[in-house]
Write an enzyme that holds these catalytic residues in place. Structure first.
Site, PDB file in Angstrom:
ATOM      1  N   SER A  28       0.710  -1.089   0.057  1.00  0.00           N
ATOM      2  CA  SER A  28      -0.026   0.101  -0.168  1.00  0.00           C
ATOM      3  C   SER A  28       0.971   1.186   0.089  1.00  0.00           C
ATOM      4  O   SER A  28       0.488   2.164  -0.424  1.00  0.00           O
ATOM      5  CB  SER A  28      -0.801   0.127   1.509  1.00  0.00           C
ATOM      6  OG  SER A  28      -1.566  -1.197   1.472  1.00  0.00           O
ATOM      7  N   ASN A  33      -3.794   7.469  -2.641  1.00  0.00           N
ATOM      8  CA  ASN A  33      -3.382   8.022  -1.100  1.00  0.00           C
ATOM      9  C   ASN A  33      -3.088   9.045  -1.286  1.00  0.00           C
ATOM     10  O   ASN A  33      -3.249  10.001  -0.291  1.00  0.00           O
ATOM     11  CB  ASN A  33      -2.716   6.708  -0.419  1.00  0.00           C
ATOM     12  CG  ASN A  33      -3.683   5.524   0.209  1.00  0.00           C
ATOM     13  OD1 ASN A  33      -4.924   5.880   0.180  1.00  0.00           O
ATOM     14  ND2 ASN A  33      -2.990   4.486   0.278  1.00  0.00           N
TER      15      ASN A  33
HETATM   16  N1  LIG Z   1      -5.689  -4.896   3.606  1.00  0.00           N
HETATM   17  C1  LIG Z   1      -5.962  -3.766   2.840  1.00  0.00           C
HETATM   18  O1  LIG Z   1      -6.975  -3.043   2.788  1.00  0.00           O
HETATM   19  C2  LIG Z   1      -5.081  -3.794   1.710  1.00  0.00           C
HETATM   20  C3  LIG Z   1      -5.299  -2.882   0.665  1.00  0.00           C
HETATM   21  C4  LIG Z   1      -4.353  -2.883  -0.443  1.00  0.00           C
HETATM   22  C5  LIG Z   1      -2.973  -3.250  -0.230  1.00  0.00           C
HETATM   23  N2  LIG Z   1      -2.746  -4.040   0.918  1.00  0.00           N
HETATM   24  C6  LIG Z   1      -1.391  -4.566   1.142  1.00  0.00           C
HETATM   25  O2  LIG Z   1      -1.531  -5.966   0.826  1.00  0.00           O
HETATM   26  C7  LIG Z   1      -0.598  -6.639   1.543  1.00  0.00           C
HETATM   27  C8  LIG Z   1      -1.223  -7.782   2.458  1.00  0.00           C
HETATM   28  O3  LIG Z   1      -2.261  -7.214   3.320  1.00  0.00           O
HETATM   29  P1  LIG Z   1      -3.311  -8.084   3.951  1.00  0.00           P
HETATM   30  O4  LIG Z   1      -4.276  -6.816   4.580  1.00  0.00           O
HETATM   31  O5  LIG Z   1      -3.819  -9.042   2.998  1.00  0.00           O
HETATM   32  O6  LIG Z   1      -2.484  -8.777   4.982  1.00  0.00           O
HETATM   33  P2  LIG Z   1      -2.973 -10.191   5.795  1.00  0.00           P
HETATM   34  O7  LIG Z   1      -2.296  -9.835   6.916  1.00  0.00           O
HETATM   35  O8  LIG Z   1      -4.380 -10.216   5.854  1.00  0.00           O
HETATM   36  O9  LIG Z   1      -2.367 -11.016   4.970  1.00  0.00           O
HETATM   37  C9  LIG Z   1      -0.860 -11.240   4.995  1.00  0.00           C
HETATM   38  C10 LIG Z   1      -0.615 -12.818   4.547  1.00  0.00           C
HETATM   39  O10 LIG Z   1       0.571 -13.280   4.297  1.00  0.00           O
HETATM   40  C11 LIG Z   1       1.030 -14.212   4.830  1.00  0.00           C
HETATM   41  N3  LIG Z   1       2.645 -14.234   4.859  1.00  0.00           N
HETATM   42  C12 LIG Z   1       3.497 -13.754   5.826  1.00  0.00           C
HETATM   43  N4  LIG Z   1       4.649 -14.002   5.466  1.00  0.00           N
HETATM   44  C13 LIG Z   1       4.525 -14.465   4.269  1.00  0.00           C
HETATM   45  C14 LIG Z   1       5.704 -14.985   3.274  1.00  0.00           C
HETATM   46  N5  LIG Z   1       6.960 -14.823   3.725  1.00  0.00           N
HETATM   47  N6  LIG Z   1       5.201 -15.794   2.144  1.00  0.00           N
HETATM   48  C15 LIG Z   1       3.828 -15.530   1.800  1.00  0.00           C
HETATM   49  N7  LIG Z   1       2.597 -15.060   2.508  1.00  0.00           N
HETATM   50  C16 LIG Z   1       3.360 -14.582   3.821  1.00  0.00           C
HETATM   51  C17 LIG Z   1       0.466 -14.010   6.260  1.00  0.00           C
HETATM   52  O11 LIG Z   1       0.471 -15.393   6.840  1.00  0.00           O
HETATM   53  C18 LIG Z   1      -0.829 -13.628   5.973  1.00  0.00           C
HETATM   54  O12 LIG Z   1      -1.693 -14.552   5.613  1.00  0.00           O
HETATM   55  C19 LIG Z   1       0.025  -5.749   2.288  1.00  0.00           C
HETATM   56  O13 LIG Z   1       1.472  -5.100   1.876  1.00  0.00           O
HETATM   57  C20 LIG Z   1      -0.877  -4.603   2.569  1.00  0.00           C
HETATM   58  O14 LIG Z   1      -0.295  -3.250   2.626  1.00  0.00           O
HETATM   59  C21 LIG Z   1      -3.710  -4.197   1.836  1.00  0.00           C
END
Ligand SMILES: NC(=O)c1ccc[n+]([C@@H]2O[C@H](COP(=O)([O-])OP(=O)(O)OC[C@H]3O[C@@H](n4cnc5c(N)ncnc54)[C@H](O)[C@@H]3O)[C@@H](O)[C@H]2O)c1
Length: 397
Positions: A120, A192
């Protein structure tokens, strides 16, 4: 380059949604997480979402079945990426973790594979630096929920090639998304970056006693016709989410300071509806109740205040060749469900008015709000918007 297999890193909130979108678009998918438990959680969410789409008649039961069969889950990283043409990383938002992950992915993925990150707010260039193929590393920023939100920001790192950019943009289109291009790796990217400073300004105005939270929100609802006030909206989606984008700007942008009003909320854990308290109080944690604000509170405040700042941020993106006016407006309409883009609105309000408002804001709140030289130039040239036939867009007289 033909993409057949996509590898998604992470089965969390974003990863499972992206894996589902890719599989529904006909790609074979390897979804990888660090334990079987997380993968099972991701698959459960995918099944639930596909079930909903089938119930609504949006996809046939046969297509639902095919979609699920296209997704393979796995823990070993090598297995997940060694046959992938395109990798989309959606692991936690932590630079060190992402750099380590990209280093490993780079060592196992085929040399033609493009490696995209769904970060993000982190720097694409810094993530790419962990690999030996920075020209094939790119930002592919989906919005939450990835299954439903049509906007995808494609972000170029300092070394990203045009080829990688074209392949990623095409892929986003094949996913049925509307990609916008952020040509430089800047804090906040497009969506953003153009919205967070306007919201932060409102929080500064409240902090300094210039207006109240209720006055700001009443003006947004009763004067601008928004379904919710800006502070109400932050409570709804989580003040921590807004803070995350702002904090990142503060770390990388001189002159940008997050309002103490927001920092205090974070420190106290009063992060909105999910905590039972944010800018407003909620009877039950996690249950949305629209804050009741009397219409007369709307009298004093100009609901366009955050828009002036958004226009200024967007003007700087255009002046610095980071994004087009069309893409900045698309970011607002598709990423934040705004009925009209800020630049379309600016053309209607008049660029001269925007400029004078920004000068007032700069005088009170500092250098960060200094009007963009592009706005100054437009006013000098008489490109004032719809009233002169030309502003950010051209109009028939
Ligand atoms: N949630 C949102 O609204 C949103 C929106 C846009 C972008 N993002 C971005 O997307 C990314 C993920 O966010 P999220 O909300 O899905 O987080 P989340 O915590 O829901 O999911 C992350 C997942 O990655 C896994 N993980 C950890 N280490 C890992 C590795 N080495 N290899 C593969 N998987 C691994 C975790 O176990 C978890 O299941 C972040 O960079 C976040 O900034 C989030």
């Amino acid at each position: 380059m033909e993409i057949k297999r996509i590898s998604v890193m992470g089965a969390g909130a974003m990863g499972h949604g992206i894996a589902q979108v890719a599989a529904m678009s006909g790609f074979d998918v390897n979804m990888r997480d660090i334990s079987e438990e997380f993968l099972a959680g991701g698959m459960k969410n995918i099944r639930w979402s596909i079930g909903k789409l089938t119930d609504k008649g949006r996809i046939s039961p046969a297509d639902a079945d095919k979609t699920l069969k296209r997704i393979k889950t796995m823990v070993p990283l090598k297995e997940a990426v060694e046959n992938a043409d395109f990798v989309i990383e959606a692991a936690p938002e932590n630079l060190k973790l992402k750099q380590q992950l990209f280093k490993e992915i780079d060592s196992y993925a085929p040399s033609h594979a493009i490696l995209a990150t769904n970060t993000s707010a982190l720097s694409i260039t810094e993530i790419a630096a962990a690999t030996n193929r920075p020209e094939k590393v790119i930002g592919m920023h989906f919005f939450n929920p990835a299954q439903l939100m049509r906007l995808v920001e494609v972000i170029m790192g300092n070394k990203t090639s045009n080829d990688a950019c074209n392949v990623t943009t095409d892929l986003a289109k094949k996913f049925g998304k509307e990609p916008i291009l952020c040509k430089k790796d800047i804090p906040g990217f497009i969506a953003n970056r153009i919205t967070a400073p306007g919201t932060n300004l409102l929080a500064w105005m409240v902090y300094k006693g210039e207006c109240t939270i209720e006055e700001v929100d009443a003006a947004a609802i009763y004067k601008a016709g928004m379904p919710m006030g800006i502070f109400g909206l932050m409570d709804f989606s989580g003040i921590d989410i807004a803070y995350h984008a702002m904090k990142f700007m503060e770390e990388r942008e001189p002159n940008f300071k997050v309002s103490p009003l927001i920092k205090e909320k974070i420190e106290k854990g009063e992060i909105g509806m999910k905590a039972g308290k944010g800018f407003y109080t909620y009877p039950e944690k996690g249950k949305w109740v629209m804050p009741q604000i009397p219409p007369e509170k709307a009298e004093k405040f100009d609901p366009m205040t955050p828009t002036y700042v958004t226009v200024n941020m967007a003007a700087e993106l255009i002046r610095n060749d980071v994004a087009t006016p069309e893409d900045t407006d698309k970011a607002l309409k598709l990423g934040f469900n705004m009925p009209i883009g800020a630049l379309e609105l600016a053309d209607t309000l008049g660029i001269d008015l925007i400029l004078s408002k920004l000068k007032g804001i700069e005088a009170k709140y500092g250098e960060f709000y200094k009007p963009s030289p592009l706005l100054e130039q437009m006013v000098k040239k008489g490109d004032l918007g719809t009233k002169t036939g030309k502003g950010f867009y051209t109009y028939e007289k």
